[in-house]
Structure formats: C-alpha cells, structure tokens
Design a protein around this motif. Structure first.
Motif, PDB file in Angstrom:
ATOM      1  N   MET A  24       0.835  -1.196   0.000  1.00 60.19           N
ATOM      2  CA  MET A  24       0.000   0.000   0.000  1.00 60.19           C
ATOM      3  C   MET A  24       0.874   1.252   0.000  1.00 60.19           C
ATOM      4  O   MET A  24       0.569   2.243  -0.669  1.00 60.19           O
ATOM      5  CB  MET A  24      -0.907  -0.011   1.233  1.00 60.19           C
ATOM      6  N   GLY A  25       1.983   1.207   0.745  1.00 59.16           N
ATOM      7  CA  GLY A  25       2.897   2.339   0.743  1.00 59.16           C
ATOM      8  C   GLY A  25       3.420   2.649  -0.644  1.00 59.16           C
ATOM      9  O   GLY A  25       3.523   3.813  -1.049  1.00 59.16           O
ATOM     10  N   ARG A  26       3.740   1.610  -1.403  1.00 57.78           N
ATOM     11  CA  ARG A  26       4.241   1.816  -2.765  1.00 57.78           C
ATOM     12  C   ARG A  26       3.133   2.333  -3.676  1.00 57.78           C
ATOM     13  O   ARG A  26       3.377   3.178  -4.546  1.00 57.78           O
ATOM     14  CB  ARG A  26       4.818   0.517  -3.331  1.00 57.78           C
ATOM     15  N   ILE A  27       1.908   1.865  -3.472  1.00 53.52           N
ATOM     16  CA  ILE A  27       0.796   2.311  -4.310  1.00 53.52           C
ATOM     17  C   ILE A  27       0.553   3.801  -4.138  1.00 53.52           C
ATOM     18  O   ILE A  27       0.242   4.503  -5.108  1.00 53.52           O
ATOM     19  CB  ILE A  27      -0.478   1.505  -3.973  1.00 53.52           C
ATOM     20  N   ILE A  28       0.711   4.315  -2.919  1.00 58.00           N
ATOM     21  CA  ILE A  28       0.485   5.745  -2.699  1.00 58.00           C
ATOM     22  C   ILE A  28       1.699   6.587  -3.093  1.00 58.00           C
ATOM     23  O   ILE A  28       1.673   7.805  -2.937  1.00 58.00           O
ATOM     24  CB  ILE A  28       0.097   6.035  -1.233  1.00 58.00           C
ATOM     25  N   GLY A  29       2.735   5.931  -3.596  1.00 60.36           N
ATOM     26  CA  GLY A  29       3.862   6.666  -4.156  1.00 60.36           C
ATOM     27  C   GLY A  29       5.108   6.694  -3.300  1.00 60.36           C
ATOM     28  O   GLY A  29       6.106   7.313  -3.675  1.00 60.36           O
ATOM     29  N   ALA A  30       5.096   6.035  -2.136  1.00 61.60           N
ATOM     30  CA  ALA A  30       6.249   6.077  -1.234  1.00 61.60           C
ATOM     31  C   ALA A  30       7.335   5.109  -1.698  1.00 61.60           C
ATOM     32  O   ALA A  30       7.054   3.951  -2.009  1.00 61.60           O
ATOM     33  CB  ALA A  30       5.817   5.731   0.183  1.00 61.60           C
ATOM     34  N   ARG A  31       8.555   5.593  -1.722  1.00 70.08           N
ATOM     35  CA  ARG A  31       9.715   4.740  -1.954  1.00 70.08           C
ATOM     36  C   ARG A  31      10.541   4.788  -0.667  1.00 70.08           C
ATOM     37  O   ARG A  31      11.174   5.786  -0.364  1.00 70.08           O
ATOM     38  CB  ARG A  31      10.531   5.231  -3.156  1.00 70.08           C
ATOM     39  N   ARG A  32      10.487   3.702   0.071  1.00 70.27           N
ATOM     40  CA  ARG A  32      11.019   3.683   1.433  1.00 70.27           C
ATOM     41  C   ARG A  32      12.544   3.651   1.451  1.00 70.27           C
ATOM     42  O   ARG A  32      13.174   2.902   0.718  1.00 70.27           O
ATOM     43  CB  ARG A  32      10.457   2.465   2.159  1.00 70.27           C
ATOM     44  N   ARG A  33      13.128   4.486   2.311  1.00 67.12           N
ATOM     45  CA  ARG A  33      14.574   4.508   2.553  1.00 67.12           C
ATOM     46  C   ARG A  33      14.767   4.318   4.050  1.00 67.12           C
ATOM     47  O   ARG A  33      14.259   5.108   4.849  1.00 67.12           O
ATOM     48  CB  ARG A  33      15.175   5.831   2.093  1.00 67.12           C
ATOM     49  N   VAL A  34      15.469   3.272   4.437  1.00 64.05           N
ATOM     50  CA  VAL A  34      15.620   2.929   5.849  1.00 64.05           C
ATOM     51  C   VAL A  34      17.040   3.189   6.304  1.00 64.05           C
ATOM     52  O   VAL A  34      18.005   2.753   5.666  1.00 64.05           O
ATOM     53  CB  VAL A  34      15.240   1.452   6.108  1.00 64.05           C
ATOM     54  N   GLY A 183       3.583  10.781  -9.686  1.00 67.17           N
ATOM     55  CA  GLY A 183       4.964  10.490  -9.299  1.00 67.17           C
ATOM     56  C   GLY A 183       5.069   9.830  -7.944  1.00 67.17           C
ATOM     57  O   GLY A 183       4.091   9.329  -7.385  1.00 67.17           O
ATOM     58  N   HIS A 184       6.283   9.816  -7.409  1.00 68.77           N
ATOM     59  CA  HIS A 184       6.514   9.188  -6.111  1.00 68.77           C
ATOM     60  C   HIS A 184       7.358  10.110  -5.246  1.00 68.77           C
ATOM     61  O   HIS A 184       7.811  11.170  -5.691  1.00 68.77           O
ATOM     62  CB  HIS A 184       7.193   7.821  -6.286  1.00 68.77           C
TER      63      HIS A 184
END
Length: 226
Positions: A24-34, A183-184
């Motif tokens: 779901m995070g990716r669908i809303i455009g988030a590209r996670r950086r940890v 976009g993201h």
C-alpha cells in the motif's frame, strides 16, 4: 486474505499484513529509505507523525502493530489493512478510556509484539516536532521485562509539507488527494539506537529522551524540555 487466515489459524506470526501494508505504501507513491535497523520484538517504537501514510510505510519496514487515532479506522482500504495488523485505535480525547487502552497495550507487549506509538498525539507539518504526550507511555511505567524503546524519525523530504495531514482536512479527502498525486516521493525512516526505558524512570523522561533522539536524527536543534 486466505494466506493470512491460514497463518492465524495455525497460530503462526503472519507475514502478510506487513507485505500488504508495504505494498500500500508503494501504491500511494512512497519509496522507502531505511536508516538503522528496526528491532523485531519486545520493542515500543516511538515515532513522529505526519500522516495516516506513516502506518503502511512503517509497517512495511518493521511489521509492528500500531496505536492510531480512531479516525484512521474509517479510511477506505487503509483502515481495513490496519485491522489486519492488529492496530489499536484510540480516542485520545477519551480520558476515561485511557486505562483500557493501556491494558490493551500491556496485553500486546505480553505477547512480544512490536508496537508503534505516535506520542505527538496528532499529525504535524514536519517543520518541527510537537510536544510528546506521555499518557499512553504509561505502558512503560514500569517497563515490562525485556522491552526496549526505539525512536523513529519519519521524513517525506521535499514532499513533507504537501503530504502532511494537518488542520481540519477530512481523512478521506486527504487520502484521495494523495492517491491523485503524480509520481513518487522518498519516505525516509531513521531508526535510532534503542534504549532501555529503565534508564529513564517515568514516562515523561522516556518521552523526552525519545523526542531528543528523533530531533537529532533530523538535524534539528535540541527540543525545548517539556
């Protein structure tokens, strides 16, 4: 859903809510950086709060259960996904219900869950940390045996002001606005070094230490003591 229910039927820790919420995070455009390493169990994550999006983005990284405001439960899709991840929905204005909410948290920690709490008590604009409210941190006063606290800095970078859920905007309107955004964006999760709450007696001291570490992770000046 069938796979998740099968895992629950076998009384196994289900990996599927983490996968669902991360997707779901990716669908809303988030590209996670940890940055840093999240603990997996016997931990209370204390994070700053920008939006309902924090929940799927964080869940994709740490797989924790959450304490979230009751309004999130009514959001389309997101609210349902949060129930799969054993989110505890609270109304912070319901002071008479705080004791019951604390008991829910203690039961969750007794089952060795990882739990995320947003101690600001509401969403901010990302420009500065709001004061941390210590009411729900009563679960750490005294701390359950073996439980650590890990502060987390959530940052949406240049998109923070655009994406933060602040003011009186209804949750569903914000969700639609986010979904229509082209976009993201990069969602940085900075997992600070964990600490033992026994070293900071009292829930207010725990809140102050977590807030200071989150501020330092963002390069902010030390927060004014509250």
């Amino acid at each position: 859903m069938p796979l998740h229910l099968l895992w629950r039927l076998l009384r196994l820790p289900s990996p599927w809510p983490k996968w669902f919420l991360g997707s779901m995070g990716r669908i809303i455009g988030a590209r996670r950086r940890v940055i840093g390493t999240p603990l997996k169990r016997d931990v209370v994550f204390l994070a700053n709060h920008l939006s309902w999006m924090d929940i799927p983005i964080l869940a994709g990284a740490n797989g924790s259960a959450f304490v979230a405001k009751a309004e999130v439960r009514g959001l389309p899709v997101v609210g349902w996904l949060c129930t799969l991840n054993r989110t505890i929905f609270v109304r912070r204005e319901d002071r008479l219900g705080i004791a019951g909410q604390i008991n829910q948290l203690r039961e969750a920690l007794a089952e060795t869950w990882a739990i995320t709490i947003f101690p600001e008590g509401t969403t901010g604009d990302g420009a500065e940390l709001l004061p941390f409210k210590a009411a729900l941190l009563a679960v750490l006063d005294p701390p359950p045996p073996g439980v650590l606290v890990q502060p987390v800095r959530v940052d949406y970078g240049a998109a923070t002001r655009e994406l933060a859920w602040v003011g009186d905007e209804p949750g569903q309107d914000h969700a639609r606005r986010v979904m229509r955004r082209p976009g993201h964006f990069t969602a940085t999760l900075h997992f600070c070094d964990p600490f033992d709450p026994r070293d900071f007696p009292g829930r207010k001291a725990v809140a102050a230490e977590a807030r200071a570490r989150i501020a330092a992770a963002g390069g902010d000046p030390p927060p004014t003591p509250v």
